[in-house]
Design an enzyme around this catalytic site. Sequence first.
Site, mmCIF file in Angstrom:
data_model
loop_
_atom_site.group_PDB
_atom_site.id
_atom_site.type_symbol
_atom_site.label_atom_id
_atom_site.label_comp_id
_atom_site.label_asym_id
_atom_site.label_seq_id
_atom_site.Cartn_x
_atom_site.Cartn_y
_atom_site.Cartn_z
ATOM 1 N N SER A 52 24.652 -7.537 -3.987
ATOM 2 C CA SER A 52 24.439 -6.669 -3.533
ATOM 3 C C SER A 52 25.783 -5.189 -3.662
ATOM 4 O O SER A 52 26.403 -5.939 -4.563
ATOM 5 C CB SER A 52 24.769 -6.423 -1.945
ATOM 6 N N TYR B 138 30.296 -10.402 4.910
ATOM 7 C CA TYR B 138 28.640 -9.285 3.777
ATOM 8 C C TYR B 138 29.710 -9.745 2.282
ATOM 9 O O TYR B 138 29.443 -9.846 1.113
ATOM 10 C CB TYR B 138 28.234 -8.589 4.709
HETATM 11 P P1 NAD Z 1 14.963 -10.487 4.670
HETATM 12 O O1 NAD Z 1 15.975 -10.578 6.182
HETATM 13 O O2 NAD Z 1 13.861 -9.655 4.863
HETATM 14 O O3 NAD Z 1 14.777 -11.998 3.740
HETATM 15 C C1 NAD Z 1 15.843 -13.348 3.589
HETATM 16 C C2 NAD Z 1 15.491 -14.008 3.553
HETATM 17 O O4 NAD Z 1 16.732 -15.107 3.480
HETATM 18 C C3 NAD Z 1 14.116 -14.668 4.430
HETATM 19 O O5 NAD Z 1 13.420 -15.216 3.396
HETATM 20 C C4 NAD Z 1 15.172 -15.512 5.497
HETATM 21 O O6 NAD Z 1 14.217 -16.524 5.720
HETATM 22 C C5 NAD Z 1 15.407 -16.059 4.373
HETATM 23 N N1 NAD Z 1 16.742 -16.992 5.142
HETATM 24 C C6 NAD Z 1 18.389 -16.608 6.236
HETATM 25 N N2 NAD Z 1 19.317 -17.708 6.739
HETATM 26 C C7 NAD Z 1 18.977 -18.691 5.984
HETATM 27 C C8 NAD Z 1 19.078 -20.524 5.961
HETATM 28 N N3 NAD Z 1 20.290 -20.436 6.629
HETATM 29 N N4 NAD Z 1 18.575 -20.752 4.421
HETATM 30 C C9 NAD Z 1 17.747 -20.358 4.031
HETATM 31 N N5 NAD Z 1 16.423 -19.445 4.096
HETATM 32 C C10 NAD Z 1 17.673 -17.936 4.784
HETATM 33 O O7 NAD Z 1 16.163 -9.733 4.265
HETATM 34 P P2 NAD Z 1 16.744 -9.431 2.468
HETATM 35 O O8 NAD Z 1 17.175 -7.692 2.565
HETATM 36 O O9 NAD Z 1 15.033 -9.770 1.816
HETATM 37 O O10 NAD Z 1 17.554 -10.148 1.925
HETATM 38 C C11 NAD Z 1 17.398 -10.743 0.800
HETATM 39 C C12 NAD Z 1 19.226 -11.158 0.101
HETATM 40 O O11 NAD Z 1 19.136 -9.151 -0.179
HETATM 41 C C13 NAD Z 1 19.954 -11.411 0.924
HETATM 42 O O12 NAD Z 1 20.558 -11.729 -0.247
HETATM 43 C C14 NAD Z 1 21.270 -9.713 1.281
HETATM 44 O O13 NAD Z 1 22.572 -9.876 1.137
HETATM 45 C C15 NAD Z 1 20.533 -9.108 -0.326
HETATM 46 N N6 NAD Z 1 20.726 -7.466 0.329
HETATM 47 C C16 NAD Z 1 20.254 -6.882 0.634
HETATM 48 C C17 NAD Z 1 19.903 -6.070 0.752
HETATM 49 C C18 NAD Z 1 18.801 -4.882 1.516
HETATM 50 O O14 NAD Z 1 19.114 -3.528 1.881
HETATM 51 N N7 NAD Z 1 18.215 -5.291 2.179
HETATM 52 C C19 NAD Z 1 20.623 -4.758 -0.418
HETATM 53 C C20 NAD Z 1 21.640 -5.363 -1.160
HETATM 54 C C21 NAD Z 1 21.597 -6.574 -1.071
#
Ligand code: NAD
Length: 256
Positions: A138, A151
């Site tokens: 991130s 985080y």
């Molecule tokens: P999201 O909530 O849409 O997806 C998260 C995914 O992780 C889902 O498929 C969920 O089922 C799975 N998950 C959660 N806990 C779990 C566990 N214990 N075991 C297995 N699977 C699990 O979120 P997202 O925004 O797509 O995030 C994905 C990644 O991107 C994360 O690592 C997040 O930190 C990172 N990220 C997101 C953003 C943003 O703005 N959305 C920005 C930077 C980084």
Amino acid sequence: MLKGKTALVTGSTSGIGLGIAKALAAQGANIVINGFGDVEGPKAEVAALGARVGYHGADMSKPAEIADMMAYAAAQFGCVDILVNNAGIQHVARVENFPVERWDAIIAINMSSAFHTTRLALPAMQAAGWGRIINVASVHGLVASAEKSAYVTAKHGLVGLTKVIALENATTGVTCNAICPGWVLTPLVQKQVDAKAAALGISNDEAKKQLLEEKEPSLQFTTPEELGALAVFFCSPAGTNVRGVAWNMDGGWAAQ
Ligand code: NAD
């Protein structure tokens, strides 16, 4: 480009993980999906791109379940050529109010799970002489925000782990890099939009606008499709000597 390769994407039932899984599937890779919630919908979306699709529901906070998932992938697909460590959760609170259980869960899911999947995937990649490890960190792996202690700690740790894995494999065909998105409008961020709208008594659209204005100079969300394209680049021949980078796609957030 990725025909015959197998990609395992953790947390790929939603958001960024699903976007990356679809981008890799569109290049011909077989995909192992992981994550909670609706499974059949994401599986069908990926299969529609022509990919052979598997699923394992391992909880990324549990090393024994992670080991089970890696064994499943090896048994079903031969080996994992592309490992995308993407699963992640968020919790927002000041350090003095941060629930200990949330701290432990974020460190385990957002950081330690990548150590476990990687240690189990590496031997086969090294034997094959080719592998791609992509850690979805991130912009919070590069800079901090208040109220996101677990985080920010986990994502900085994941960027550090990325560099070590890249160095340990630098003379091989195995690369490891991190992707550092700014705001992406997935369920993880929608929760923060909803909280802001409720706290300030403003509309959802106004909350999104304020969220972007606070941090992201482009005033635009990054999309899962754009992040998928970056993952494909890391897997392409042009990505061969890209090693240990933390590549932000954040609308200028970390440039400030
Ligand atoms: P999201 O909530 O849409 O997806 C998260 C995914 O992780 C889902 O498929 C969920 O089922 C799975 N998950 C959660 N806990 C779990 C566990 N214990 N075991 C297995 N699977 C699990 O979120 P997202 O925004 O797509 O995030 C994905 C990644 O991107 C994360 O690592 C997040 O930190 C990172 N990220 C997101 C953003 C943003 O703005 N959305 C920005 C930077 C980084």
